[in-house]
Motif scaffolding. Structure first.
Motif, short mmCIF file in Angstrom:
data_model
loop_
_atom_site.label_atom_id
_atom_site.label_comp_id
_atom_site.label_asym_id
_atom_site.label_seq_id
_atom_site.Cartn_x
_atom_site.Cartn_y
_atom_site.Cartn_z
N GLU A 25 0.82 -1.21 0.00
CA GLU A 25 0.00 0.00 0.00
C GLU A 25 0.85 1.27 0.00
O GLU A 25 0.60 2.21 -0.75
CB GLU A 25 -0.92 -0.01 1.23
CG GLU A 25 -1.82 1.21 1.34
CD GLU A 25 -2.66 1.21 2.60
OE1 GLU A 25 -3.59 2.03 2.69
OE2 GLU A 25 -2.37 0.41 3.52
N ILE A 26 1.88 1.30 0.85
CA ILE A 26 2.70 2.51 0.98
C ILE A 26 3.49 2.76 -0.30
O ILE A 26 3.48 3.88 -0.85
CB ILE A 26 3.63 2.39 2.19
CG1 ILE A 26 2.82 2.36 3.49
CG2 ILE A 26 4.64 3.53 2.22
CD1 ILE A 26 3.63 1.97 4.71
N LEU A 27 4.16 1.74 -0.79
CA LEU A 27 4.98 1.90 -2.00
C LEU A 27 4.11 2.21 -3.21
O LEU A 27 4.49 3.01 -4.08
CB LEU A 27 5.82 0.65 -2.24
CG LEU A 27 6.82 0.29 -1.13
CD1 LEU A 27 7.61 -0.96 -1.50
CD2 LEU A 27 7.77 1.46 -0.84
N SER A 28 2.91 1.61 -3.27
CA SER A 28 2.01 1.86 -4.40
C SER A 28 1.52 3.31 -4.39
O SER A 28 1.41 3.95 -5.45
CB SER A 28 0.82 0.91 -4.36
OG SER A 28 1.23 -0.43 -4.55
N LYS A 29 1.22 3.84 -3.20
CA LYS A 29 0.76 5.23 -3.12
C LYS A 29 1.89 6.19 -3.49
O LYS A 29 1.65 7.19 -4.19
CB LYS A 29 0.25 5.54 -1.70
CG LYS A 29 -0.34 6.94 -1.54
CD LYS A 29 -0.96 7.13 -0.17
CE LYS A 29 -1.48 8.54 0.02
NZ LYS A 29 -2.59 8.87 -0.91
N ILE A 82 7.86 12.41 15.85
CA ILE A 82 7.03 11.49 15.07
C ILE A 82 7.63 10.10 15.16
O ILE A 82 8.74 9.86 14.67
CB ILE A 82 6.93 11.95 13.60
CG1 ILE A 82 6.22 13.30 13.52
CG2 ILE A 82 6.22 10.91 12.75
CD1 ILE A 82 6.08 13.85 12.12
N GLY A 83 6.92 9.19 15.81
CA GLY A 83 7.36 7.81 15.96
C GLY A 83 6.57 6.91 15.02
O GLY A 83 5.36 6.79 15.15
N LEU A 84 7.26 6.29 14.07
CA LEU A 84 6.65 5.51 13.01
C LEU A 84 6.73 4.02 13.29
O LEU A 84 7.83 3.47 13.42
CB LEU A 84 7.35 5.79 11.67
CG LEU A 84 7.35 7.24 11.18
CD1 LEU A 84 8.53 7.47 10.26
CD2 LEU A 84 6.05 7.54 10.45
N ASP A 85 5.58 3.35 13.38
CA ASP A 85 5.60 1.90 13.46
C ASP A 85 6.02 1.31 12.11
O ASP A 85 5.98 2.00 11.08
CB ASP A 85 4.21 1.36 13.81
CG ASP A 85 3.79 1.68 15.24
OD1 ASP A 85 4.61 2.25 15.99
OD2 ASP A 85 2.64 1.36 15.59
N GLU A 86 6.39 0.04 12.13
CA GLU A 86 6.72 -0.63 10.88
C GLU A 86 5.49 -0.73 9.98
O GLU A 86 4.35 -0.73 10.45
CB GLU A 86 7.30 -2.01 11.16
CG GLU A 86 8.66 -1.94 11.85
CD GLU A 86 9.24 -3.30 12.19
OE1 GLU A 86 8.60 -4.33 11.86
OE2 GLU A 86 10.33 -3.34 12.80
N ASP A 87 5.73 -0.78 8.67
CA ASP A 87 4.67 -0.79 7.65
C ASP A 87 3.70 0.36 7.84
O ASP A 87 2.49 0.22 7.66
CB ASP A 87 3.93 -2.14 7.65
CG ASP A 87 2.99 -2.28 6.45
OD1 ASP A 87 3.37 -1.83 5.35
OD2 ASP A 87 1.88 -2.83 6.60
N THR A 130 -0.81 12.52 6.23
CA THR A 130 -1.82 11.49 6.34
C THR A 130 -1.12 10.17 6.67
O THR A 130 -0.08 9.86 6.10
CB THR A 130 -2.61 11.34 5.03
OG1 THR A 130 -3.21 12.59 4.70
CG2 THR A 130 -3.69 10.28 5.15
N VAL A 131 -1.70 9.41 7.58
CA VAL A 131 -1.13 8.13 7.98
C VAL A 131 -1.58 7.05 6.99
O VAL A 131 -2.77 6.93 6.70
CB VAL A 131 -1.57 7.74 9.40
CG1 VAL A 131 -0.92 6.41 9.81
CG2 VAL A 131 -1.21 8.84 10.40
N VAL A 132 -0.61 6.28 6.49
CA VAL A 132 -0.89 5.17 5.59
C VAL A 132 -0.16 3.95 6.11
O VAL A 132 1.02 4.03 6.47
CB VAL A 132 -0.43 5.48 4.14
CG1 VAL A 132 -0.66 4.27 3.23
CG2 VAL A 132 -1.15 6.70 3.60
N GLY A 133 -0.85 2.79 6.16
CA GLY A 133 -0.19 1.56 6.57
C GLY A 133 -0.94 0.83 7.66
O GLY A 133 -2.02 1.25 8.10
N SER A 192 -4.23 4.52 10.36
CA SER A 192 -4.43 4.78 8.93
C SER A 192 -5.60 5.73 8.67
O SER A 192 -6.70 5.54 9.21
CB SER A 192 -4.68 3.46 8.21
OG SER A 192 -4.81 3.67 6.82
N GLY A 193 -5.36 6.74 7.86
CA GLY A 193 -6.38 7.71 7.48
C GLY A 193 -6.40 8.95 8.34
O GLY A 193 -6.93 10.00 7.91
N ALA A 194 -5.84 8.90 9.55
CA ALA A 194 -5.78 10.10 10.40
C ALA A 194 -4.79 11.09 9.82
O ALA A 194 -3.87 10.73 9.06
CB ALA A 194 -5.39 9.72 11.82
#
Length: 272
Positions: free
Chosen positions: A28-32, A200-205, A217-220, A258-260
């Motif tokens: 999803e992330i790479l495609s976007k 900003i703390g990013l979880d995996e994927d 926007t949060v994606v994943g 996701s979406g927030a």
């Protein structure tokens, strides 16, 4: 500081990814990222410098080609002389999207810092080219880059190591593999130095797709932890001795899935 944009030109997206992004079943992330960079007509250049694996660049080229990108490049930059190669700069200049892989962020900064490649990445992003980076490639988007520190939840004096990053955005500090590696303490330690920064703390994927207005926007499949110290009333960092736990009063923390959305300038979270 971020490179200045040219009048009438919107900065490209800055997309830090927490590492471990899905690459096969539903990328999803790479495609976007590809879609924003032109879809099938995108030109994606991979910078695998942070990785010491010889096939990292080629693996990402294959992934992007399977998504539908017709033209991909990988720059085999392994030392500072490579990062000064004008032929590599010319390849970057063909790009509609630049992807920086994971690995060791100090390897990224020590090899790329201050070179024509780093300057080109900053200038191209300012001209509208999208930048995405995973793991180490995410950490280096900050002006102040986290390179290590303590795990856990309690911030301490000396609990985070910082080095200069690429500075694509100078109002945030980014950490990756966030919940998987229990990194809240070091992100809190980082923002305790100066409440100008949003943590900003990013979880995996999971990725933050930051647009030209500095709204992301949060994606994943995971979440992003946002630490907002703008209303902080007190930090004990200036008085703390080595290893002391810190007192931080009136921090604001958001957990966004996701979406927030989050407006970095306004320091405000939204649910779409």
């Amino acid at each position: 500081m971020p490179s200045p944009t040219i009048d009438g030109t919107l900065r490209g997206y800055v997309i830090p990814i927490g590492g471990g992004e899905e690459k096969m079943n539903n990328p999803e992330i790479l495609s976007k990222f590809v879609k924003l960079s032109g879809g099938n007509d995108a030109v994606i250049t991979v910078v695998p410098t942070a990785s010491q694996l010889d096939d990292t660049g080629k693996r990402y080229q294959k992934i992007f080609e399977e998504i539908g990108v017709k033209k991909t490049y990988s720059l085999p930059i392994t030392d500072r002389n490579d990062a000064k190669n004008p032929a590599y700069v010319k390849i970057l200049e063909k790009s509609t999207g630049i992807f920086v892989t994971g690995g060791n962020q100090l390897r990224l900064s020590t090899i790329l810092g201050g070179t024509p490649i780093a300057q080109a990445i900053r200038q191209l992003n300012a001209k509208g080219v999208n930048y995405a980076g995973t793991s180490a490639g995410a950490a280096i988007v900050s002006q102040h880059m986290i390179t290590g520190g303590s795990s856990g939840t309690v911030p301490t004096e000396g609990g985070v190591n910082l080095a200069p990053g690429m500075g694509l955005i100078n109002t945030i500090v980014v950490d990756q593999h966030f919940n998987e590696r229990n990194r809240l303490a070091r992100l809190l330690s980082a923002v305790s130095f100066n409440p100008f920064l949003v943590g900003i703390g990013l979880d995996e994927d999971t990725a933050a797709f930051i647009d030209h207005n500095n709204v992301f926007t949060v994606v994943g499949s995971g979440a992003i932890t946002v630490v907002d110290p703008s209303d902080i009333e007190y930090s004990s960092m200036a008085k703390a001795r080595a290893g002391d736990a810190l007192t931080l009063l009136n921090l604001k923390v958001h957990i966004l899935s996701s979406g927030a959305r989050y407006d970095i300038g306004e320091r405000k979270a939204y649910v779409s």
